[in-house]
Design a protein around this motif. Sequence first.
Motif, mmCIF file in Angstrom:
data_model
loop_
_atom_site.group_PDB
_atom_site.id
_atom_site.type_symbol
_atom_site.label_atom_id
_atom_site.label_comp_id
_atom_site.label_asym_id
_atom_site.label_seq_id
_atom_site.Cartn_x
_atom_site.Cartn_y
_atom_site.Cartn_z
ATOM 1 N N PHE A 152 -34.242 -45.206 84.453
ATOM 2 C CA PHE A 152 -35.439 -44.956 85.234
ATOM 3 C C PHE A 152 -35.648 -46.116 86.175
ATOM 4 N N GLY A 153 -35.658 -45.898 87.441
ATOM 5 C CA GLY A 153 -35.790 -46.972 88.418
ATOM 6 C C GLY A 153 -37.197 -47.070 88.958
ATOM 7 N N PHE A 154 -37.779 -48.249 88.838
ATOM 8 C CA PHE A 154 -39.069 -48.516 89.457
ATOM 9 C C PHE A 154 -38.800 -49.071 90.847
ATOM 10 N N VAL A 155 -39.564 -48.613 91.816
ATOM 11 C CA VAL A 155 -39.356 -49.089 93.172
ATOM 12 C C VAL A 155 -40.570 -49.906 93.579
ATOM 13 N N GLY A 156 -40.737 -51.034 92.897
ATOM 14 C CA GLY A 156 -41.795 -51.972 93.267
ATOM 15 C C GLY A 156 -43.166 -51.495 92.869
ATOM 16 N N PHE A 157 -43.908 -52.346 92.173
ATOM 17 C CA PHE A 157 -45.265 -52.033 91.778
ATOM 18 C C PHE A 157 -46.224 -52.963 92.507
ATOM 19 N N SER A 158 -46.140 -53.004 93.794
ATOM 20 C CA SER A 158 -46.976 -53.907 94.566
ATOM 21 C C SER A 158 -48.377 -53.367 94.766
ATOM 22 N N GLN A 159 -48.538 -52.058 94.596
ATOM 23 C CA GLN A 159 -49.857 -51.462 94.775
ATOM 24 C C GLN A 159 -50.362 -50.974 93.421
ATOM 25 N N LYS A 160 -51.614 -51.282 93.137
ATOM 26 C CA LYS A 160 -52.114 -50.976 91.805
ATOM 27 C C LYS A 160 -52.219 -49.482 91.531
ATOM 28 N N ASN A 161 -52.330 -48.642 92.575
ATOM 29 C CA ASN A 161 -52.443 -47.213 92.335
ATOM 30 C C ASN A 161 -51.100 -46.559 92.043
ATOM 31 N N GLN A 162 -50.062 -47.357 91.959
ATOM 32 C CA GLN A 162 -48.764 -46.789 91.629
ATOM 33 C C GLN A 162 -48.612 -46.538 90.130
ATOM 34 N N ILE A 163 -49.448 -47.102 89.315
ATOM 35 C CA ILE A 163 -49.511 -46.712 87.915
ATOM 36 C C ILE A 163 -50.904 -46.152 87.676
ATOM 37 N N SER A 164 -51.015 -45.245 86.745
ATOM 38 C CA SER A 164 -52.267 -44.505 86.585
ATOM 39 C C SER A 164 -53.211 -45.196 85.603
ATOM 40 N N PRO A 165 -54.486 -44.811 85.633
ATOM 41 C CA PRO A 165 -55.462 -45.397 84.698
ATOM 42 C C PRO A 165 -55.158 -45.114 83.237
ATOM 43 N N VAL A 166 -54.329 -44.111 82.943
ATOM 44 C CA VAL A 166 -54.023 -43.805 81.539
ATOM 45 C C VAL A 166 -52.810 -44.591 81.031
ATOM 46 N N SER A 167 -52.254 -45.447 81.867
ATOM 47 C CA SER A 167 -51.090 -46.237 81.449
ATOM 48 C C SER A 167 -51.457 -47.200 80.333
ATOM 49 N N LYS A 168 -50.436 -47.635 79.592
ATOM 50 C CA LYS A 168 -50.648 -48.534 78.456
ATOM 51 C C LYS A 168 -49.570 -49.615 78.439
ATOM 52 N N ILE A 169 -49.964 -50.789 77.968
ATOM 53 C CA ILE A 169 -49.032 -51.887 77.693
ATOM 54 C C ILE A 169 -49.195 -52.264 76.225
ATOM 55 N N SER A 170 -48.094 -52.407 75.536
ATOM 56 C CA SER A 170 -48.185 -52.797 74.127
ATOM 57 C C SER A 170 -47.042 -53.731 73.751
ATOM 58 N N LEU A 171 -47.260 -54.474 72.685
ATOM 59 C CA LEU A 171 -46.238 -55.354 72.127
ATOM 60 C C LEU A 171 -45.569 -54.633 70.967
ATOM 61 N N LEU A 172 -44.243 -54.612 70.980
ATOM 62 C CA LEU A 172 -43.473 -54.035 69.889
ATOM 63 C C LEU A 172 -42.826 -55.157 69.091
ATOM 64 N N THR A 173 -42.963 -55.091 67.783
ATOM 65 C CA THR A 173 -42.335 -56.074 66.895
ATOM 66 C C THR A 173 -41.433 -55.339 65.928
ATOM 67 N N VAL A 174 -40.209 -55.835 65.800
ATOM 68 C CA VAL A 174 -39.190 -55.187 64.974
ATOM 69 C C VAL A 174 -38.885 -56.075 63.777
ATOM 70 N N GLY A 175 -38.724 -55.457 62.613
ATOM 71 C CA GLY A 175 -38.402 -56.196 61.400
ATOM 72 C C GLY A 175 -36.984 -56.722 61.396
ATOM 73 N N THR A 176 -36.649 -57.414 60.351
ATOM 74 C CA THR A 176 -35.340 -58.052 60.243
ATOM 75 C C THR A 176 -34.263 -57.043 59.863
ATOM 76 N N GLY A 177 -33.012 -57.411 60.150
ATOM 77 C CA GLY A 177 -31.883 -56.557 59.827
ATOM 78 C C GLY A 177 -30.820 -57.299 59.051
ATOM 79 N N GLU A 178 -29.688 -56.660 58.856
ATOM 80 C CA GLU A 178 -28.631 -57.222 58.006
ATOM 81 C C GLU A 178 -27.805 -58.274 58.727
ATOM 82 N N GLU A 179 -27.468 -58.036 59.997
ATOM 83 C CA GLU A 179 -26.638 -58.980 60.738
ATOM 84 C C GLU A 179 -27.420 -60.248 61.045
#
Length: 390
Positions: A14-41
């Motif tokens: 998915f290619g974003f073509v610059g987010f210089s204008q605030k109306n390019q993302i909608s009011p329902v958009s979300k930002i979140s932090l994802l944290t992943v548990g440990t693994g075997e390697e």
Amino acid sequence: MFQRSVPIFLVLFFGFVGFSQKNQISPVSKISLLTVGTGEELAAKFGHSAIRFQDATLGIDEVYGYGTYDFEDPNFYLNFIRGKLAYTISRMPFNYFKRSYEIEKRWVREQELDLNLDQRTAIVVFLENNLLPENRKYQYDFLFDNCATKIPLVFEKTLGPSLKFDYSQLKESYTFRELIHQNLELNSWSNFGIDLALGAVIDRNATPYELMFLPLYVYEQMKHTTLEGTPIVKKESVLVDIPPQSYSTPFLVSPIFWLSTLLLLVGYVTIKDYRNRKRTKWLDLFLFLSTGLAGTLIVFLWFFTDHDATKTNFNLLWAFAPNLFVAFLLIKNSVPNWIRPYIYVLLGLLVLTFILWLIKFQVFSILVIFILLSLALRYLFLLDHLKKTE
């Protein structure tokens, strides 16, 4: 802490073509932090952190993650060892991200952030700017520039001084080595190897901010972080609900089994040699050759790489690099006269190792005690044997 690079078609899915204008993302958009548990390697032992961006209006659900590397990079292994490997930020569809950790049986938790449209836009613009070919590569550092440390940095740069980290919940302080040990089994080769390779520089206490070199500490700190005086975390959820997995090392292949076996073998052969008034040359060759090789590796990591955590490593006191040369002298029937004074030096270095350990100038792996006792026993025997054969 770091991830392999995904195929290029996924990065470019998915290619974003610059987010210089605030109306390019909608009011329902979300930002979140994802944290992943440990693994075997080993690469997965410390978890992972990433940032998720969703916009249902635009049909976007993407994950940005730092600490990506590519095995196909020229001179990958050499650059990795020398600390010169370029790491990058990557972007992938959330479904791909989630599925990969379901396969690895690692839990994933999400913290949705309470941000306004301008703040969400600023974060996406920053991340997309980092994705540009001229910006995406950076010099990775395990302690100070990894997938987790990038998270607070992104938020600080985009949200400004109104972002406040509250550390009042922290009741104990830890050294970097103690923090690393929290994620590793004591009786494991990964734990032993890390303690062997990393120097005294990691035996200082980490500041509250520096604790966030581990993803789980970033996750916990976000619960105690405010933006413009209000908690930055709006909602928490579990996306992949998998209990923490146990990855214990089978005893027969564990370091404590093999290192204790080494001590017993050295003790048995040395007592037998003492009684028979002879010297088992293959044992001396093995001990001196192995400690010499280990010492050479430590010297290389200390002086000839860009890894900060491998500096000032006093494991080289017992893993003494010149032993690599002396090993081949000890397979001869007669050895040079300077070998006895040399062994006195080796014994002195063992004593110095214990002193540095006692005063906690550098904390060594507890498993090293088997090696130190083996070396001390054999060095004392060699002093006595060489004196009698002069």
